[in-house]
Design a protein around this motif. Structure first.
Motif, PDB file in Angstrom:
ATOM      1  N   SER A   1     -23.244  -1.985 -42.811  1.00  0.00           N
ATOM      2  CA  SER A   1     -22.697  -1.097 -41.787  1.00  0.00           C
ATOM      3  C   SER A   1     -22.404   0.283 -42.361  1.00  0.00           C
ATOM      4  N   ALA A   2     -21.830   0.319 -43.573  1.00  0.00           N
ATOM      5  CA  ALA A   2     -21.497   1.591 -44.205  1.00  0.00           C
ATOM      6  C   ALA A   2     -22.742   2.419 -44.515  1.00  0.00           C
ATOM      7  N   GLU A   3     -23.851   1.734 -44.823  1.00  0.00           N
ATOM      8  CA  GLU A   3     -25.088   2.412 -45.227  1.00  0.00           C
ATOM      9  C   GLU A   3     -26.141   2.433 -44.121  1.00  0.00           C
ATOM     10  N   LYS A   4     -25.753   2.074 -42.914  1.00  0.00           N
ATOM     11  CA  LYS A   4     -26.715   1.942 -41.809  1.00  0.00           C
ATOM     12  C   LYS A   4     -27.581   3.190 -41.616  1.00  0.00           C
ATOM     13  N   ASP A   5     -26.961   4.351 -41.507  1.00  0.00           N
ATOM     14  CA  ASP A   5     -27.717   5.584 -41.263  1.00  0.00           C
ATOM     15  C   ASP A   5     -28.685   5.885 -42.405  1.00  0.00           C
ATOM     16  N   TYR A   6     -28.211   5.695 -43.626  1.00  0.00           N
ATOM     17  CA  TYR A   6     -29.058   5.975 -44.787  1.00  0.00           C
ATOM     18  C   TYR A   6     -30.259   5.041 -44.829  1.00  0.00           C
ATOM     19  N   LEU A   7     -30.032   3.745 -44.629  1.00  0.00           N
ATOM     20  CA  LEU A   7     -31.113   2.766 -44.690  1.00  0.00           C
ATOM     21  C   LEU A   7     -32.143   3.004 -43.585  1.00  0.00           C
ATOM     22  N   GLU A   8     -31.652   3.319 -42.403  1.00  0.00           N
ATOM     23  CA  GLU A   8     -32.565   3.587 -41.285  1.00  0.00           C
ATOM     24  C   GLU A   8     -33.394   4.841 -41.549  1.00  0.00           C
ATOM     25  N   LYS A   9     -32.792   5.838 -42.190  1.00  0.00           N
ATOM     26  CA  LYS A   9     -33.527   7.066 -42.505  1.00  0.00           C
ATOM     27  C   LYS A   9     -34.608   6.794 -43.553  1.00  0.00           C
ATOM     28  N   VAL A  10     -34.287   5.989 -44.558  1.00  0.00           N
ATOM     29  CA  VAL A  10     -35.284   5.635 -45.576  1.00  0.00           C
ATOM     30  C   VAL A  10     -36.472   4.945 -44.920  1.00  0.00           C
ATOM     31  N   TRP A  11     -36.175   3.992 -44.024  1.00  0.00           N
ATOM     32  CA  TRP A  11     -37.253   3.262 -43.360  1.00  0.00           C
ATOM     33  C   TRP A  11     -38.055   4.177 -42.435  1.00  0.00           C
ATOM     34  N   GLU A  12     -37.364   5.058 -41.749  1.00  0.00           N
ATOM     35  CA  GLU A  12     -38.047   5.983 -40.847  1.00  0.00           C
ATOM     36  C   GLU A  12     -39.050   6.844 -41.613  1.00  0.00           C
ATOM     37  N   ASP A  13     -38.676   7.259 -42.815  1.00  0.00           N
ATOM     38  CA  ASP A  13     -39.526   8.138 -43.614  1.00  0.00           C
ATOM     39  C   ASP A  13     -40.823   7.478 -44.060  1.00  0.00           C
ATOM     40  N   ILE A  14     -40.837   6.135 -44.161  1.00  0.00           N
ATOM     41  CA  ILE A  14     -42.049   5.460 -44.643  1.00  0.00           C
ATOM     42  C   ILE A  14     -42.726   4.613 -43.555  1.00  0.00           C
ATOM     43  N   SER A  15     -42.088   4.492 -42.391  1.00  0.00           N
ATOM     44  CA  SER A  15     -42.558   3.546 -41.380  1.00  0.00           C
ATOM     45  C   SER A  15     -43.891   3.919 -40.740  1.00  0.00           C
ATOM     46  N   ASN A  16     -44.294   5.184 -40.840  1.00  0.00           N
ATOM     47  CA  ASN A  16     -45.577   5.583 -40.263  1.00  0.00           C
ATOM     48  C   ASN A  16     -46.769   5.205 -41.138  1.00  0.00           C
ATOM     49  N   ASN A  17     -46.485   4.751 -42.344  1.00  0.00           N
ATOM     50  CA  ASN A  17     -47.554   4.347 -43.251  1.00  0.00           C
ATOM     51  C   ASN A  17     -47.667   2.822 -43.246  1.00  0.00           C
ATOM     52  N   ARG A  18     -48.725   2.308 -42.676  1.00  0.00           N
ATOM     53  CA  ARG A  18     -48.915   0.865 -42.531  1.00  0.00           C
ATOM     54  C   ARG A  18     -48.897   0.131 -43.878  1.00  0.00           C
ATOM     55  N   GLU A  19     -49.513   0.729 -44.883  1.00  0.00           N
ATOM     56  CA  GLU A  19     -49.567   0.085 -46.198  1.00  0.00           C
ATOM     57  C   GLU A  19     -48.176  -0.027 -46.824  1.00  0.00           C
ATOM     58  N   TYR A  20     -47.389   1.021 -46.688  1.00  0.00           N
ATOM     59  CA  TYR A  20     -46.028   0.991 -47.233  1.00  0.00           C
ATOM     60  C   TYR A  20     -45.207  -0.101 -46.553  1.00  0.00           C
ATOM     61  N   VAL A  21     -45.302  -0.159 -45.239  1.00  0.00           N
ATOM     62  CA  VAL A  21     -44.510  -1.122 -44.467  1.00  0.00           C
ATOM     63  C   VAL A  21     -44.841  -2.544 -44.877  1.00  0.00           C
TER      64      VAL A  21
END
Length: 367
Positions: free
Chosen positions: A287-307
């Protein structure tokens, strides 16, 4: 106080004994260093602690955060201010930098201006920003020479220069200046291994062979366990030795998350009148890191291989080539890129694993 997330020095600085000793010895030898680790691994704290100790040994020091100074104007001012701090003149510079008259009339600044006329240029809006930056970089070395004192200068998150220097002109400027300097030793720290390697390690790198590379790993388990035990005793919170080890294990000896876990434990105890179990503490951390974790995932989520690669490794780092083959993933390319971004580590026994333990848990829970 149970504040986390800010650099620490002095009594608050723990562990990293080997890295600190190595870094300081390199500085005393005049050998510049590149410090590489993912964000929140304690790079800044290590650098600031080294500078603090070296300052006590009569070195001049300067610490410039590239991340918070992302323009030529801000960067040149930050460099100049840091150098002037060695004679406690930075406040005079800050208050007078917008007026040439104020600078000249400032008695304490006058002696510096006599030797370093370029500083007056900060009060001139028409002054070429590239020239100011070039002279600021020279100022680092020249100021120490003038006062017959060795200078140690640290550029934190140096790789971020690439973000506002797409053509590489700024990197070339730093290289052309620094390679001519003889009185200053540099620390360059960065979070993106690929960027730092392209700048310092590759045979075609602009700073090739300029600096030695130090990679920061996770903290020593014993140091973190002892620190959390000490903190709990100071706050009169009774924690078993096993529970403290479980906290450190949950955080995989990650320096930032281990401290955050203790902070969230204290918060939970204050609000609920009891110690959280490991599952409850994990939820507090997420919960404390929710925004940070979501931002990290957002930054790589457009790359199918990374995901697909991260999802697979979050489950298990073994045999990933075989497991990803049906998805037609170029595993070698994906893992290399993710390692370069600081998101993956590789171990001969464990195979690949996600460097951020909370990100691994978050991926398992949400993806």
């Amino acid at each position: 106080m149970q504040q986390v997330g800010k650099p620490v020095t002095g009594k608050e600085f723990i562990g990293r004994g080997k890295e600190l000793a190595l870094l300081m010895e390199y500085m005393k030898m005049g050998q510049s260093v590149v410090l590489v680790a993912p964000r929140r691994f304690g790079k800044t704290s290590l650098v600031l602690e080294a500078l603090s100790r070296l300052k006590k040994q009569n070195y001049y020091t300067a610490f410039v955060d590239v991340f918070t100074n992302p323009t030529l104007d801000l960067l040149s001012k930050a460099i100049t201010e840091e150098v002037l701090k060695n004679h406690k003149l930075h406040k005079h510079f800050i208050s007078a930098k917008n007026s040439a008259t104020a600078m000249v009339q400032n008695i304490k600044l006058k002696a510096v201006l006599d030797d370093f006329q370029f500083i007056i240029g900060f009060a001139d809006p028409s002054k070429n920003q590239w020239e100011l930056l070039a002279e600021s970089i020279d100022f680092v070395d020249a100021f120490g020479k003038k006062h017959k004192t060795k200078m140690i200068c640290a550029y934190d998150e140096f790789g971020d220069i690439k973000k506002f220097d797409p053509k590489g002109d700024l990197v070339k400027l730093f290289r052309s200046k620094i390679q001519q300097q003889s009185n200053t030793t540099y620390i360059f720290s960065g979070s993106y291994e690929t960027v730092m390697q392209n700048m310092f390690v590759s045979s075609k790198a602009p700073f090739y062979r300029l600096a030695r590379i130090i990679h920061l790993e996770y903290m020593e388990k014993g140091v973190l366990v002892a620190n959390l035990a000490k903190k709990s005793k100071e706050l009169e919170i009774k924690l078993s030795a096993k529970y403290i080890e479980e906290i450190v294990g949950l955080c995989q000896c990650h320096p930032y998350y281990s401290q955050l876990a203790f902070q969230q434990l204290v918060l939970f105890n204050t609000l609920n009148g009891r110690i959280p179990d490991l599952g409850e503490l994990t939820e507090y951390l997420l919960s404390a890191e929710k925004d940070y974790l979501e931002k990290v995932w957002e930054d790589i989520s457009n790359n199918r291989e990374y995901v697909h690669t991260l999802v697979t490794i979050a489950e298990n780092g073994q045999n990933i080539y075989k497991r990803l083959k049906p998805k037609n993933i170029n595993v070698a390319r994906a893992t290399k890129k993710l390692e370069g971004m600081g998101l993956l580590f590789r171990d001969d026994v464990k195979g690949y694993y996600i460097s951020d333990p909370l990100l691994q848990i978050w991926i398992k829970n949400n993806i």
